[in-house]
Scaffold this motif. Structure first.
Motif, PDB file in Angstrom:
ATOM      1  N   ILE A   1      83.830  39.613 -65.626  1.00 12.71           N
ATOM      2  CA  ILE A   1      84.658  40.745 -65.189  1.00 12.71           C
ATOM      3  C   ILE A   1      83.781  41.973 -64.996  1.00 12.71           C
ATOM      4  N   GLU A   2      82.869  42.216 -65.945  1.00 18.25           N
ATOM      5  CA  GLU A   2      81.997  43.375 -65.837  1.00 18.25           C
ATOM      6  C   GLU A   2      81.078  43.273 -64.623  1.00 18.25           C
ATOM      7  N   THR A   3      80.525  42.086 -64.401  1.00 19.22           N
ATOM      8  CA  THR A   3      79.631  41.881 -63.259  1.00 19.22           C
ATOM      9  C   THR A   3      80.373  42.069 -61.945  1.00 19.22           C
ATOM     10  N   THR A   4      81.571  41.519 -61.861  1.00 21.39           N
ATOM     11  CA  THR A   4      82.375  41.661 -60.648  1.00 21.39           C
ATOM     12  C   THR A   4      82.769  43.113 -60.425  1.00 21.39           C
ATOM     13  N   ALA A   5      83.145  43.809 -61.489  1.00 21.98           N
ATOM     14  CA  ALA A   5      83.533  45.218 -61.365  1.00 21.98           C
ATOM     15  C   ALA A   5      82.354  46.072 -60.898  1.00 21.98           C
ATOM     16  N   ARG A   6      81.163  45.804 -61.430  1.00 23.25           N
ATOM     17  CA  ARG A   6      79.979  46.553 -60.984  1.00 23.25           C
ATOM     18  C   ARG A   6      79.668  46.267 -59.517  1.00 23.25           C
TER      19      ARG A   6
ATOM     20  N   ILE B   1      81.792  45.392 -57.154  1.00 21.13           N
ATOM     21  CA  ILE B   1      82.808  46.062 -56.332  1.00 21.13           C
ATOM     22  C   ILE B   1      82.530  47.560 -56.293  1.00 21.13           C
ATOM     23  N   ALA B   2      82.150  48.135 -57.433  1.00 22.02           N
ATOM     24  CA  ALA B   2      81.857  49.577 -57.466  1.00 22.02           C
ATOM     25  C   ALA B   2      80.665  49.920 -56.579  1.00 22.02           C
ATOM     26  N   ARG B   3      79.629  49.097 -56.635  1.00 24.85           N
ATOM     27  CA  ARG B   3      78.473  49.326 -55.766  1.00 24.85           C
ATOM     28  C   ARG B   3      78.841  49.193 -54.291  1.00 24.85           C
ATOM     29  N   ALA B   4      79.682  48.211 -53.986  1.00 25.94           N
ATOM     30  CA  ALA B   4      80.101  48.017 -52.602  1.00 25.94           C
ATOM     31  C   ALA B   4      80.915  49.205 -52.083  1.00 25.94           C
ATOM     32  N   LEU B   5      81.662  49.848 -52.972  1.00 27.44           N
ATOM     33  CA  LEU B   5      82.468  51.015 -52.597  1.00 27.44           C
ATOM     34  C   LEU B   5      81.662  52.300 -52.628  1.00 27.44           C
ATOM     35  N   GLY B   6      80.420  52.230 -53.091  1.00 25.09           N
ATOM     36  CA  GLY B   6      79.572  53.403 -53.117  1.00 25.09           C
ATOM     37  C   GLY B   6      79.700  54.258 -54.359  1.00 25.09           C
ATOM     38  N   VAL B   7      80.276  53.723 -55.410  1.00 27.25           N
ATOM     39  CA  VAL B   7      80.425  54.465 -56.662  1.00 27.25           C
ATOM     40  C   VAL B   7      79.087  54.432 -57.383  1.00 27.25           C
TER      41      VAL B   7
ATOM     42  N   ASP C   1      83.158  63.337 -67.617  1.00 29.20           N
ATOM     43  CA  ASP C   1      82.918  63.057 -66.205  1.00 29.20           C
ATOM     44  C   ASP C   1      82.903  61.565 -65.916  1.00 29.20           C
ATOM     45  N   ASP C   2      82.589  60.761 -66.925  1.00 35.46           N
ATOM     46  CA  ASP C   2      82.492  59.325 -66.703  1.00 35.46           C
ATOM     47  C   ASP C   2      83.708  58.611 -67.280  1.00 35.46           C
ATOM     48  N   LEU C   3      84.022  57.483 -66.703  1.00 39.77           N
ATOM     49  CA  LEU C   3      85.153  56.676 -67.136  1.00 39.77           C
ATOM     50  C   LEU C   3      84.674  55.697 -68.197  1.00 39.77           C
ATOM     51  N   GLN C   4      85.294  55.685 -69.348  1.00 39.80           N
ATOM     52  CA  GLN C   4      84.890  54.808 -70.440  1.00 39.80           C
ATOM     53  C   GLN C   4      85.731  53.539 -70.409  1.00 39.80           C
ATOM     54  N   THR C   5      85.107  52.440 -70.013  1.00 37.13           N
ATOM     55  CA  THR C   5      85.823  51.164 -69.926  1.00 37.13           C
ATOM     56  C   THR C   5      85.066  50.073 -70.672  1.00 37.13           C
ATOM     57  N   ASP C   6      84.456  50.415 -71.784  1.00 39.95           N
ATOM     58  CA  ASP C   6      83.638  49.456 -72.516  1.00 39.95           C
ATOM     59  C   ASP C   6      84.443  48.255 -73.008  1.00 39.95           C
ATOM     60  N   GLN C   7      85.609  48.489 -73.526  1.00 36.29           N
ATOM     61  CA  GLN C   7      86.398  47.408 -74.115  1.00 36.29           C
ATOM     62  C   GLN C   7      87.542  46.937 -73.219  1.00 36.29           C
ATOM     63  N   LEU C   8      87.561  47.367 -71.981  1.00 33.96           N
ATOM     64  CA  LEU C   8      88.666  47.007 -71.086  1.00 33.96           C
ATOM     65  C   LEU C   8      88.715  45.504 -70.833  1.00 33.96           C
TER      66      LEU C   8
ATOM     67  N   LEU D   1      93.146  23.242 -59.654  1.00 39.27           N
ATOM     68  CA  LEU D   1      91.915  23.824 -59.128  1.00 39.27           C
ATOM     69  C   LEU D   1      91.991  25.347 -59.084  1.00 39.27           C
ATOM     70  N   LEU D   2      93.143  25.870 -58.664  1.00 43.47           N
ATOM     71  CA  LEU D   2      93.340  27.321 -58.661  1.00 43.47           C
ATOM     72  C   LEU D   2      93.317  27.879 -60.083  1.00 43.47           C
ATOM     73  N   ALA D   3      93.949  27.181 -61.006  1.00 40.55           N
ATOM     74  CA  ALA D   3      93.983  27.625 -62.403  1.00 40.55           C
ATOM     75  C   ALA D   3      92.586  27.626 -63.013  1.00 40.55           C
ATOM     76  N   ILE D   4      91.768  26.653 -62.673  1.00 36.07           N
ATOM     77  CA  ILE D   4      90.394  26.628 -63.180  1.00 36.07           C
ATOM     78  C   ILE D   4      89.624  27.828 -62.643  1.00 36.07           C
ATOM     79  N   GLY D   5      89.807  28.130 -61.353  1.00 31.93           N
ATOM     80  CA  GLY D   5      89.131  29.295 -60.773  1.00 31.93           C
ATOM     81  C   GLY D   5      89.540  30.595 -61.434  1.00 31.93           C
ATOM     82  N   ILE D   6      90.820  30.744 -61.696  1.00 36.29           N
ATOM     83  CA  ILE D   6      91.305  31.962 -62.360  1.00 36.29           C
ATOM     84  C   ILE D   6      90.890  31.970 -63.828  1.00 36.29           C
ATOM     85  N   GLY D   7      90.884  30.807 -64.468  1.00 35.38           N
ATOM     86  CA  GLY D   7      90.472  30.706 -65.859  1.00 35.38           C
ATOM     87  C   GLY D   7      89.029  31.122 -66.071  1.00 35.38           C
ATOM     88  N   VAL D   8      88.186  30.881 -65.074  1.00 34.64           N
ATOM     89  CA  VAL D   8      86.789  31.300 -65.169  1.00 34.64           C
ATOM     90  C   VAL D   8      86.709  32.813 -65.339  1.00 34.64           C
ATOM     91  N   VAL D   9      87.570  33.543 -64.643  1.00 33.82           N
ATOM     92  CA  VAL D   9      87.568  35.005 -64.745  1.00 33.82           C
ATOM     93  C   VAL D   9      87.905  35.456 -66.167  1.00 33.82           C
TER      94      VAL D   9
END
Length: 93
Positions: free
Chosen positions: A77-82, A84-90, A18-25, A62-70
């Motif tokens: 990535i995990e914090t941002t994904a969580r 976004i998921a909370r914002a979408l109501g998941v 039932d759950d999506l496994q994305t531990d190592q994504l 400057l753009l490359a530094i911003g993307i490099g941070v990700v």
């Protein structure tokens, strides 16, 4: 014969998940896109320097530094994904 073969497979393999496994994504994405990102940034930066477009070079860096941070800051990535998921109501577990 097919029935015997299916019966020998452990239940965990056949059980629906039932759950999506994305531990190592995030790690996988960093391994694939991290080096590719560095190569592209290097090529484009060298191009801007040789054509003497300093303003575009600074904007690009400057753009490359911003993307490099990700790609290189741990757990962003995990914090941002969580977030976004909370914002979408998941519902997260």
């Amino acid at each position: 014969m097919l029935h015997q073969w299916m019966a020998s497979i452990p239940f965990k393999v056949l059980a629906p998940r039932d759950d999506l496994q994305t531990d190592q994504l995030a790690d996988w994405l960093r391994q694939i896109f991290g080096p590719l990102f560095l190569v592209i940034v290097s090529i484009v930066a060298i191009f801007f320097l040789f054509t003497r477009e300093i303003t575009r070079f600074v904007q690009f860096i400057l753009l490359a530094i911003g993307i490099g941070v990700v790609f290189y800051v741990p757990n962003i990535i995990e914090t941002t994904a969580r977030a976004i998921a909370r914002a979408l109501g998941v519902e997260l577990t």
